[in-house]
Motif scaffolding. Structure first.
Motif, PDB file in Angstrom:
ATOM      1  N   ALA A  79      -7.815   2.236   1.974  1.00  0.00           N
ATOM      2  CA  ALA A  79      -8.631   1.351   2.835  1.00  0.00           C
ATOM      3  C   ALA A  79      -7.783   1.263   4.299  1.00  0.00           C
ATOM      4  O   ALA A  79      -8.320   1.158   5.326  1.00  0.00           O
ATOM      5  CB  ALA A  79      -8.771   0.064   2.227  1.00  0.00           C
ATOM      6  N   LYS A  80      -6.652   1.275   4.098  1.00  0.00           N
ATOM      7  CA  LYS A  80      -5.608   1.057   5.336  1.00  0.00           C
ATOM      8  C   LYS A  80      -5.920   2.492   6.269  1.00  0.00           C
ATOM      9  O   LYS A  80      -5.931   2.273   7.404  1.00  0.00           O
ATOM     10  CB  LYS A  80      -4.235   0.739   5.107  1.00  0.00           C
ATOM     11  N   ILE A  81      -5.755   3.553   5.550  1.00  0.00           N
ATOM     12  CA  ILE A  81      -5.511   4.619   6.361  1.00  0.00           C
ATOM     13  C   ILE A  81      -6.890   4.999   6.826  1.00  0.00           C
ATOM     14  O   ILE A  81      -7.143   5.475   8.012  1.00  0.00           O
ATOM     15  CB  ILE A  81      -5.229   5.959   5.375  1.00  0.00           C
ATOM     16  N   LEU A  82      -7.997   4.847   6.031  1.00  0.00           N
ATOM     17  CA  LEU A  82      -9.370   5.176   6.495  1.00  0.00           C
ATOM     18  C   LEU A  82      -9.789   4.212   7.969  1.00  0.00           C
ATOM     19  O   LEU A  82     -10.216   4.580   8.791  1.00  0.00           O
ATOM     20  CB  LEU A  82     -10.489   4.951   5.457  1.00  0.00           C
ATOM     21  N   GLY A  83      -9.229   2.943   7.899  1.00  0.00           N
ATOM     22  CA  GLY A  83      -9.339   2.029   8.998  1.00  0.00           C
ATOM     23  C   GLY A  83      -8.435   2.828  10.195  1.00  0.00           C
ATOM     24  O   GLY A  83      -8.976   2.482  11.575  1.00  0.00           O
ATOM     25  N   GLU A  84      -7.279   3.369   9.950  1.00  0.00           N
ATOM     26  CA  GLU A  84      -6.481   3.920  10.965  1.00  0.00           C
ATOM     27  C   GLU A  84      -7.307   4.870  11.771  1.00  0.00           C
ATOM     28  O   GLU A  84      -7.469   5.193  13.024  1.00  0.00           O
ATOM     29  CB  GLU A  84      -5.314   4.186  10.687  1.00  0.00           C
ATOM     30  N   ILE A  85      -8.111   5.822  10.808  1.00  0.00           N
ATOM     31  CA  ILE A  85      -8.749   7.263  11.297  1.00  0.00           C
ATOM     32  C   ILE A  85      -9.909   6.443  12.046  1.00  0.00           C
ATOM     33  O   ILE A  85     -10.435   7.308  13.322  1.00  0.00           O
ATOM     34  CB  ILE A  85      -9.233   8.068  10.039  1.00  0.00           C
ATOM     35  N   ARG A  86     -10.703   5.382  11.497  1.00  0.00           N
ATOM     36  CA  ARG A  86     -11.703   4.994  12.472  1.00  0.00           C
ATOM     37  C   ARG A  86     -11.506   4.607  13.833  1.00  0.00           C
ATOM     38  O   ARG A  86     -12.403   4.730  14.569  1.00  0.00           O
ATOM     39  CB  ARG A  86     -12.429   3.949  11.534  1.00  0.00           C
ATOM     40  N   ARG A  87     -10.236   4.040  13.909  1.00  0.00           N
ATOM     41  CA  ARG A  87      -9.883   3.324  15.202  1.00  0.00           C
ATOM     42  C   ARG A  87      -9.489   4.464  16.247  1.00  0.00           C
ATOM     43  O   ARG A  87      -9.497   4.274  17.353  1.00  0.00           O
ATOM     44  CB  ARG A  87      -8.759   2.320  15.114  1.00  0.00           C
ATOM     45  N   ALA A 145       9.215   1.262  10.163  1.00  0.00           N
ATOM     46  CA  ALA A 145       8.308   0.504  10.825  1.00  0.00           C
ATOM     47  C   ALA A 145       6.843   1.071  10.700  1.00  0.00           C
ATOM     48  O   ALA A 145       5.940   0.331  10.344  1.00  0.00           O
ATOM     49  CB  ALA A 145       8.436   0.417  12.514  1.00  0.00           C
ATOM     50  N   LEU A 146       6.665   2.379  10.693  1.00  0.00           N
ATOM     51  CA  LEU A 146       5.494   3.106  10.769  1.00  0.00           C
ATOM     52  C   LEU A 146       4.802   3.193   9.246  1.00  0.00           C
ATOM     53  O   LEU A 146       3.715   2.924   9.049  1.00  0.00           O
ATOM     54  CB  LEU A 146       5.773   4.762  11.211  1.00  0.00           C
ATOM     55  N   LEU A 147       5.583   3.225   8.352  1.00  0.00           N
ATOM     56  CA  LEU A 147       5.213   3.082   6.915  1.00  0.00           C
ATOM     57  C   LEU A 147       4.655   1.620   6.603  1.00  0.00           C
ATOM     58  O   LEU A 147       3.798   1.604   5.890  1.00  0.00           O
ATOM     59  CB  LEU A 147       6.159   3.566   5.911  1.00  0.00           C
ATOM     60  N   GLU A 148       5.623   0.763   7.037  1.00  0.00           N
ATOM     61  CA  GLU A 148       5.001  -0.701   6.892  1.00  0.00           C
ATOM     62  C   GLU A 148       3.680  -1.011   7.659  1.00  0.00           C
ATOM     63  O   GLU A 148       2.813  -1.553   6.985  1.00  0.00           O
ATOM     64  CB  GLU A 148       5.979  -1.463   7.359  1.00  0.00           C
ATOM     65  N   ARG A 149       3.722  -0.380   8.825  1.00  0.00           N
ATOM     66  CA  ARG A 149       2.198  -0.479   9.455  1.00  0.00           C
ATOM     67  C   ARG A 149       0.979  -0.051   8.751  1.00  0.00           C
ATOM     68  O   ARG A 149       0.157  -0.613   8.627  1.00  0.00           O
ATOM     69  CB  ARG A 149       2.257   0.217  10.926  1.00  0.00           C
ATOM     70  N   PHE A 150       1.288   1.062   8.016  1.00  0.00           N
ATOM     71  CA  PHE A 150       0.154   1.535   7.135  1.00  0.00           C
ATOM     72  C   PHE A 150       0.172   1.146   5.759  1.00  0.00           C
ATOM     73  O   PHE A 150      -0.543   1.924   5.003  1.00  0.00           O
ATOM     74  CB  PHE A 150       0.333   3.164   7.219  1.00  0.00           C
ATOM     75  N   SER A 151       0.927   0.128   5.503  1.00  0.00           N
ATOM     76  CA  SER A 151       0.906  -0.325   4.178  1.00  0.00           C
ATOM     77  C   SER A 151       1.379   0.798   3.111  1.00  0.00           C
ATOM     78  O   SER A 151       1.130   0.815   2.057  1.00  0.00           O
ATOM     79  CB  SER A 151      -0.266  -0.878   3.733  1.00  0.00           C
ATOM     80  N   ILE A 152       2.433   1.681   3.327  1.00  0.00           N
ATOM     81  CA  ILE A 152       2.798   2.565   2.678  1.00  0.00           C
ATOM     82  C   ILE A 152       4.097   2.226   2.156  1.00  0.00           C
ATOM     83  O   ILE A 152       5.158   1.722   2.685  1.00  0.00           O
ATOM     84  CB  ILE A 152       3.283   3.944   3.483  1.00  0.00           C
ATOM     85  N   LYS A 153       4.081   2.110   0.586  1.00  0.00           N
ATOM     86  CA  LYS A 153       5.338   1.604  -0.078  1.00  0.00           C
ATOM     87  C   LYS A 153       6.340   2.598  -0.494  1.00  0.00           C
ATOM     88  O   LYS A 153       5.998   3.588  -1.504  1.00  0.00           O
ATOM     89  CB  LYS A 153       4.877   0.814  -1.480  1.00  0.00           C
ATOM     90  N   ILE A 154       7.295   2.812   0.123  1.00  0.00           N
ATOM     91  CA  ILE A 154       8.502   3.821  -0.212  1.00  0.00           C
ATOM     92  C   ILE A 154       9.745   2.952   0.150  1.00  0.00           C
ATOM     93  O   ILE A 154      10.077   2.498   1.390  1.00  0.00           O
ATOM     94  CB  ILE A 154       8.474   5.078   0.887  1.00  0.00           C
ATOM     95  N   ASP A 155      10.315   2.568  -0.990  1.00  0.00           N
ATOM     96  CA  ASP A 155      11.593   1.837  -0.814  1.00  0.00           C
ATOM     97  C   ASP A 155      12.891   2.113  -0.042  1.00  0.00           C
ATOM     98  O   ASP A 155      13.211   1.673   0.778  1.00  0.00           O
ATOM     99  CB  ASP A 155      12.346   1.656  -2.356  1.00  0.00           C
TER     100      ASP A 155
END
Length: 244
Positions: free
Chosen positions: A179-187, A124-134
């Motif tokens: 872009a996804k990770i920088l957005g998380e850091i910004r928040r 769930a966490l990896l999906e939230r951050f759009s991290i692709k690990i099969d």
């Protein structure tokens, strides 16, 4: 905004090499402070001292109004410091889920690891951050550099603490993941968290940071609000080693 970290006169040498030479650095709650400078200026060494990985030779660390000559890793965590180092600090013998929860593993029946929960929460966490690990059961030793960096970031971001440090957090990532990770850091700053960002990407610095501290030869040479400068001016300051 309240100052939550204040480091005064920090010195650190490795043999005859001086890494930090009386460094001063402060961080406020609800702000992103960028720490920049040329390679070898002491940025990572300073953050390892804040995270308790290294002990300074001299100086003072004030966190939450309490003064310390040095910190252990345990003390830093107790004080709410989370650091994502550039070397990632992953365990190559453990799988992806195990590394996401490294040091904070959920338990069941008091003594047993809740591996099912670790796998589900890691997915769930990896999906939230759009991290692709099969497969989250894949050992991190078999992941790409960008995937390993993503796992380290997911581990840091899953538990928000009052002080969070990110050392080159997206250097091995693609455009979408960055872009996804920088957005998380910004928040994070919206939650009142004091964020420290080390990055050589000055455009990321000006996109995210409220303030910038420039280092050269183990010392602070400038601190200013990003709205008062530009990436080009900061680049020139770094190249000049703070001499303008």
């Amino acid at each position: 905004m309240a100052v939550v970290v204040d480091m005064h006169g920090i010195k650190k040498s490795f043999g005859h090499v001086t890494a930090l030479d009386g460094m001063d650095f402060s961080v406020r709650a609800g702000e992103i402070t960028a720490l920049v400078g040329d390679n070898g200026c002491g940025k990572t060494t300073l953050m390892k001292i804040l995270g308790g990985v290294l002990q300074p030779d001299a100086g003072e660390i004030v966190i939450g109004g309490k003064s310390f000559a040095s910190l252990s890793v345990h003390q830093a965590k107790e004080l709410g410091v989370t650091v994502m180092f550039q070397d990632l600090a992953l365990d190559p013998t453990r799988d992806t889920a195990g590394n996401v929860f490294l040091g904070r593993e959920p338990l069941k029946a008091r003594f047993w690891l809740d591996k099912r929960r670790m796998r589900e929460d890691a997915r769930a966490l990896l999906e939230r951050f759009s991290i692709k690990i099969d497969d989250v059961e894949t050992p991190v030793a078999y992941l790409s550099g960008g995937q390993r960096q993503s796992v380290a970031l997911a581990r840091a971001l899953q538990h928000k603490t009052p002080i969070m440090v990110f050392d080159e957090p997206t250097s091995a990532m693609g455009v979408a993941e960055t872009a996804k990770i920088l957005g998380e850091i910004r928040r994070l700053k919206d939650d009142g968290i004091a964020v420290i960002l080390i990055s050589h990407n000055l455009f990321h610095v000006f996109d995210l940071a409220d303030r910038v501290t420039v280092m050269a030869l183990g010392r602070q040479v400038a601190t200013f609000d990003t709205k008062e400068s530009s990436p080009e001016a900061l680049h020139q300051l770094i190249v000049a080693g703070g001499v303008v």
